[in-house]
Scaffold this motif. Sequence first.
Motif, PDB file in Angstrom:
ATOM      1  N   LYS A   1     -62.702 -23.965   2.440  1.00 40.04           N
ATOM      2  CA  LYS A   1     -61.687 -23.767   1.478  1.00 40.04           C
ATOM      3  C   LYS A   1     -60.810 -23.052   1.889  1.00 40.04           C
ATOM      4  O   LYS A   1     -59.393 -23.314   1.872  1.00 40.04           O
ATOM      5  CB  LYS A   1     -62.202 -23.572   0.195  1.00 40.04           C
ATOM      6  N   GLU A   2     -60.860 -21.623   2.445  1.00 44.98           N
ATOM      7  CA  GLU A   2     -59.786 -20.721   2.830  1.00 44.98           C
ATOM      8  C   GLU A   2     -59.126 -21.392   4.122  1.00 44.98           C
ATOM      9  O   GLU A   2     -57.793 -21.280   4.163  1.00 44.98           O
ATOM     10  CB  GLU A   2     -60.528 -19.394   3.176  1.00 44.98           C
ATOM     11  N   LYS A   3     -59.864 -21.948   4.927  1.00 42.92           N
ATOM     12  CA  LYS A   3     -59.293 -22.831   6.154  1.00 42.92           C
ATOM     13  C   LYS A   3     -58.378 -23.884   5.804  1.00 42.92           C
ATOM     14  O   LYS A   3     -57.329 -23.718   6.300  1.00 42.92           O
ATOM     15  CB  LYS A   3     -60.238 -23.359   7.049  1.00 42.92           C
ATOM     16  N   ARG A   4     -58.657 -24.729   4.706  1.00 43.93           N
ATOM     17  CA  ARG A   4     -57.777 -25.648   4.403  1.00 43.93           C
ATOM     18  C   ARG A   4     -56.505 -25.220   3.832  1.00 43.93           C
ATOM     19  O   ARG A   4     -55.273 -25.620   3.997  1.00 43.93           O
ATOM     20  CB  ARG A   4     -58.530 -26.430   3.196  1.00 43.93           C
ATOM     21  N   TYR A   5     -56.768 -24.069   2.706  1.00 42.26           N
ATOM     22  CA  TYR A   5     -55.451 -23.395   2.456  1.00 42.26           C
ATOM     23  C   TYR A   5     -54.586 -23.065   3.451  1.00 42.26           C
ATOM     24  O   TYR A   5     -53.172 -23.010   3.271  1.00 42.26           O
ATOM     25  CB  TYR A   5     -55.938 -22.524   1.328  1.00 42.26           C
ATOM     26  N   THR A   6     -55.192 -22.344   4.345  1.00 42.03           N
ATOM     27  CA  THR A   6     -54.454 -21.606   5.367  1.00 42.03           C
ATOM     28  C   THR A   6     -53.640 -22.677   6.196  1.00 42.03           C
ATOM     29  O   THR A   6     -52.591 -22.340   6.511  1.00 42.03           O
ATOM     30  CB  THR A   6     -55.276 -20.951   6.387  1.00 42.03           C
ATOM     31  N   TRP A   7     -54.377 -23.635   6.371  1.00 41.06           N
ATOM     32  CA  TRP A   7     -53.535 -25.053   7.121  1.00 41.06           C
ATOM     33  C   TRP A   7     -52.293 -25.367   6.462  1.00 41.06           C
ATOM     34  O   TRP A   7     -51.167 -25.570   6.865  1.00 41.06           O
ATOM     35  CB  TRP A   7     -54.458 -26.000   7.573  1.00 41.06           C
TER      36      TRP A   7
ATOM     37  N   ALA B   1     -46.633 -25.711   5.447  1.00 38.94           N
ATOM     38  CA  ALA B   1     -45.470 -25.583   4.597  1.00 38.94           C
ATOM     39  C   ALA B   1     -44.598 -24.337   4.781  1.00 38.94           C
ATOM     40  O   ALA B   1     -43.184 -24.460   4.608  1.00 38.94           O
ATOM     41  CB  ALA B   1     -46.215 -25.531   3.045  1.00 38.94           C
ATOM     42  N   GLY B   2     -45.119 -23.213   5.299  1.00 38.27           N
ATOM     43  CA  GLY B   2     -44.375 -22.158   5.511  1.00 38.27           C
ATOM     44  C   GLY B   2     -43.407 -22.491   6.906  1.00 38.27           C
ATOM     45  O   GLY B   2     -42.296 -22.270   6.838  1.00 38.27           O
ATOM     46  N   LEU B   3     -43.961 -23.243   7.683  1.00 44.68           N
ATOM     47  CA  LEU B   3     -43.041 -23.540   9.113  1.00 44.68           C
ATOM     48  C   LEU B   3     -41.960 -24.545   8.599  1.00 44.68           C
ATOM     49  O   LEU B   3     -40.834 -24.320   9.051  1.00 44.68           O
ATOM     50  CB  LEU B   3     -44.075 -24.050  10.058  1.00 44.68           C
ATOM     51  N   LEU B   4     -42.195 -25.560   7.735  1.00 45.38           N
ATOM     52  CA  LEU B   4     -41.167 -26.483   7.343  1.00 45.38           C
ATOM     53  C   LEU B   4     -40.470 -25.814   6.895  1.00 45.38           C
ATOM     54  O   LEU B   4     -39.069 -25.880   6.934  1.00 45.38           O
ATOM     55  CB  LEU B   4     -42.002 -27.487   6.764  1.00 45.38           C
ATOM     56  N   LEU B   5     -40.509 -24.835   5.830  1.00 48.31           N
ATOM     57  CA  LEU B   5     -39.450 -24.323   4.985  1.00 48.31           C
ATOM     58  C   LEU B   5     -38.845 -22.980   5.665  1.00 48.31           C
ATOM     59  O   LEU B   5     -37.426 -23.325   5.576  1.00 48.31           O
ATOM     60  CB  LEU B   5     -40.283 -23.392   3.795  1.00 48.31           C
ATOM     61  N   PHE B   6     -39.229 -22.479   6.655  1.00 52.66           N
ATOM     62  CA  PHE B   6     -38.511 -21.608   7.492  1.00 52.66           C
ATOM     63  C   PHE B   6     -37.784 -22.227   8.307  1.00 52.66           C
ATOM     64  O   PHE B   6     -36.514 -21.924   8.610  1.00 52.66           O
ATOM     65  CB  PHE B   6     -39.536 -20.740   8.328  1.00 52.66           C
ATOM     66  N   ALA B   7     -38.124 -23.531   8.921  1.00 49.90           N
ATOM     67  CA  ALA B   7     -37.257 -24.234   9.781  1.00 49.90           C
ATOM     68  C   ALA B   7     -36.038 -25.067   9.057  1.00 49.90           C
ATOM     69  O   ALA B   7     -34.922 -24.800   9.493  1.00 49.90           O
ATOM     70  CB  ALA B   7     -38.036 -25.411  10.392  1.00 49.90           C
ATOM     71  N   ALA B   8     -36.234 -25.278   7.535  1.00 49.05           N
ATOM     72  CA  ALA B   8     -35.173 -25.692   6.755  1.00 49.05           C
ATOM     73  C   ALA B   8     -34.224 -24.576   6.775  1.00 49.05           C
ATOM     74  O   ALA B   8     -32.995 -25.012   6.864  1.00 49.05           O
ATOM     75  CB  ALA B   8     -35.805 -26.409   5.717  1.00 49.05           C
TER      76      ALA B   8
ATOM     77  N   LEU C   1     -39.603 -17.869  -0.158  1.00 47.50           N
ATOM     78  CA  LEU C   1     -39.858 -17.284  -1.431  1.00 47.50           C
ATOM     79  C   LEU C   1     -40.804 -18.231  -2.327  1.00 47.50           C
ATOM     80  O   LEU C   1     -41.636 -17.587  -2.975  1.00 47.50           O
ATOM     81  CB  LEU C   1     -38.710 -16.970  -2.104  1.00 47.50           C
ATOM     82  N   PRO C   2     -40.432 -19.521  -2.420  1.00 49.79           N
ATOM     83  CA  PRO C   2     -41.329 -20.442  -3.249  1.00 49.79           C
ATOM     84  C   PRO C   2     -42.803 -20.422  -2.578  1.00 49.79           C
ATOM     85  O   PRO C   2     -43.714 -20.584  -3.545  1.00 49.79           O
ATOM     86  CB  PRO C   2     -40.703 -21.652  -3.349  1.00 49.79           C
TER      87      PRO C   2
END
Length: 321
Positions: free
Chosen positions: A117-123, A128-135, A185-186
Amino acid sequence: MVKLPRVSKARRKDNPEAVMSIGDHLREARNRLFISAIGVVVGSVVGYLLYDRVFKLIMYPITVARRNGHDVTINFDTVLSSFDLKIRVSLWLGVILTSPLWMYEFWAYVGPGMTRKEKRYTWVFGVAGLLLFAAGVALGVLILPHAVSILVGFMPTDAAGYLQYSSYFSFVMRIILVFGVAFLLPELLVALNRLGLVKGRTMLAGWRWAVLAIFTFMAIANPLPDPWSMILMAIPICGLYFGACWISMHHDKAVARRRAKRDAELDAALAGDGAAVTSALPASAPAGQIGAGASTSSGAGASGSAGAASSGPSSGASASS
């Protein structure tokens, strides 16, 4: 040829749970840091070769300012300034180009200690963090030429602007990183909600303070003097904030439903166990009959004891006769 240090690992059949000592963990961390450093060095060499193209991209805001009629250029004030800028840009490119490698090394180090479960959340959070940072970075790159044109527009008409290379490079990197981090932030709020530290309704209840903080942050980070650019930059982050509140509230409702279902199942199980225990007990007699039976049995016991006591001397007498 450089040989990478190896970690001595026990075989799977001898160590099925893959238990490692502190020394093994430290050696593995050293090895993965070494591999990441080698990757960054190789990526920096590639970035050194790509410097001319990247330098044109960095100079694009200055080119736009010149097209708008502003006499501005980059000034290299020392002999080693151009070489220093080339090394700095190459190192940044090395870190960016080799990000899949050092991110994989980090994941390979911490991943075995996580549950499924922790691995799934990490992925999920990582993508999501990579996409938000790129945006956020893309928004910063789009705003940068407009920002430079407005700022150099405050120079007098007959003046020429000679921008120091280090200050300009720091300005560009600050704009890009500030927007990239602001878009994370989100995700941070959703992560705090998943950990059970903040409720979605609590986040939504403080939306006024959140909006004020976002606009204040944009006012400080935004180099443009006009208020419209600050508003246009703050609106996407406010939208992401309310999106994080909605996701957190939806998660809280799902957790409440699962908790209510577990409580109902537990109550049903306890009620079924109580009914089973009650049905297994024998049917008891009325209290009056139980009292009468107890007194009768106690009287019979007393008379039996008296008979035994009286039969004792008579038996002794018959034996003596």
